[in-house]
Design a protein around this motif. Structure first.
Motif, PDB file in Angstrom:
ATOM      1  N   ARG A 237     -13.710  75.304  97.985  1.00  0.00           N
ATOM      2  CA  ARG A 237     -12.983  73.921  97.483  1.00  0.00           C
ATOM      3  C   ARG A 237     -11.727  73.773  98.295  1.00  0.00           C
ATOM      4  N   ARG A 238     -11.232  72.899  97.992  1.00  0.00           N
ATOM      5  CA  ARG A 238      -9.873  72.513  98.278  1.00  0.00           C
ATOM      6  C   ARG A 238      -8.696  73.228  97.544  1.00  0.00           C
ATOM      7  N   PRO A 239      -7.460  73.903  97.991  1.00  0.00           N
ATOM      8  CA  PRO A 239      -6.752  74.593  97.085  1.00  0.00           C
ATOM      9  C   PRO A 239      -6.024  73.328  96.422  1.00  0.00           C
ATOM     10  N   THR A 240      -5.150  73.601  95.182  1.00  0.00           N
ATOM     11  CA  THR A 240      -4.278  72.855  94.753  1.00  0.00           C
ATOM     12  C   THR A 240      -2.876  72.909  95.489  1.00  0.00           C
TER      13      THR A 240
ATOM     14  N   LEU B 108      -3.502  73.470 105.301  1.00  0.00           N
ATOM     15  CA  LEU B 108      -4.499  73.142 103.903  1.00  0.00           C
ATOM     16  C   LEU B 108      -3.900  72.187 102.709  1.00  0.00           C
ATOM     17  N   ALA B 109      -2.390  71.994 102.954  1.00  0.00           N
ATOM     18  CA  ALA B 109      -1.890  70.820 101.973  1.00  0.00           C
ATOM     19  C   ALA B 109      -2.035  69.523 102.620  1.00  0.00           C
ATOM     20  N   ARG B 110      -2.403  69.293 103.828  1.00  0.00           N
ATOM     21  CA  ARG B 110      -2.606  68.097 104.497  1.00  0.00           C
ATOM     22  C   ARG B 110      -4.099  67.504 103.982  1.00  0.00           C
ATOM     23  N   SER B 111      -4.897  68.769 104.107  1.00  0.00           N
ATOM     24  CA  SER B 111      -6.271  68.690 103.644  1.00  0.00           C
ATOM     25  C   SER B 111      -6.532  68.317 102.066  1.00  0.00           C
ATOM     26  N   ALA B 112      -5.564  69.032 101.307  1.00  0.00           N
ATOM     27  CA  ALA B 112      -5.606  68.928  99.828  1.00  0.00           C
ATOM     28  C   ALA B 112      -5.181  67.433  99.607  1.00  0.00           C
ATOM     29  N   MET B 113      -4.205  66.718 100.182  1.00  0.00           N
ATOM     30  CA  MET B 113      -4.035  65.624  99.899  1.00  0.00           C
ATOM     31  C   MET B 113      -4.756  64.311 100.478  1.00  0.00           C
ATOM     32  N   ALA B 114      -5.731  64.675 101.364  1.00  0.00           N
ATOM     33  CA  ALA B 114      -6.668  63.636 101.962  1.00  0.00           C
ATOM     34  C   ALA B 114      -7.684  63.261 100.961  1.00  0.00           C
TER      35      ALA B 114
END
Length: 115
Positions: free
Chosen positions: A60-63, A109-115
């Motif tokens: 899963r994507r992290p928050t 990971l943050a960039r991915s979570a914002m996508a």
């Protein structure tokens, strides 16, 4: 093992501020360097997988709050031990230390979570 995410609470503005600052200081240059240095790219991917495992979020994507909390703690400890970010030229990223690579992975990971 999971990393607690309570340090930053649910304050979205604080989370966003920390992640934006990290991206400006380390992430933008580190991700660009990883795109140019295959070994660094592999290390960033490995660290990202380890962070997902530590946060207990496999698959899963992290928050953003979890990533910001982890980054905040990592930075505090690293700075206390005298850690310095690498120079912002490509040569400064060759052989980057584990803390630096972990921080770049957190930015990815943050960039991915914002996508």
């Amino acid at each position: 093992m999971s990393i607690p995410t309570s340090n930053l609470g649910a304050d979205h503005a604080t989370v966003q501020l920390l992640l934006d600052r990290l991206h400006r200081r380390i992430g933008a240059a580190g991700l660009a360097a990883a795109a140019a240095i295959p070994g660094l790219s592999a290390q960033v991917d490995q660290h990202a997988a380890e962070v997902r495992d530590l946060l207990g979020i496999r698959g899963r994507r992290p928050t953003l709050a979890a990533l910001a909390s982890y980054a905040d703690g990592l930075l505090d400890g690293a700075i206390d031990r005298g850690w310095q970010p690498p120079q912002h030229d490509l040569a400064g990223w060759v052989g980057a230390d584990g803390v630096t690579v972990r921080l770049v992975a957190l930015c990815a990971l943050a960039r991915s979570a914002m996508a």
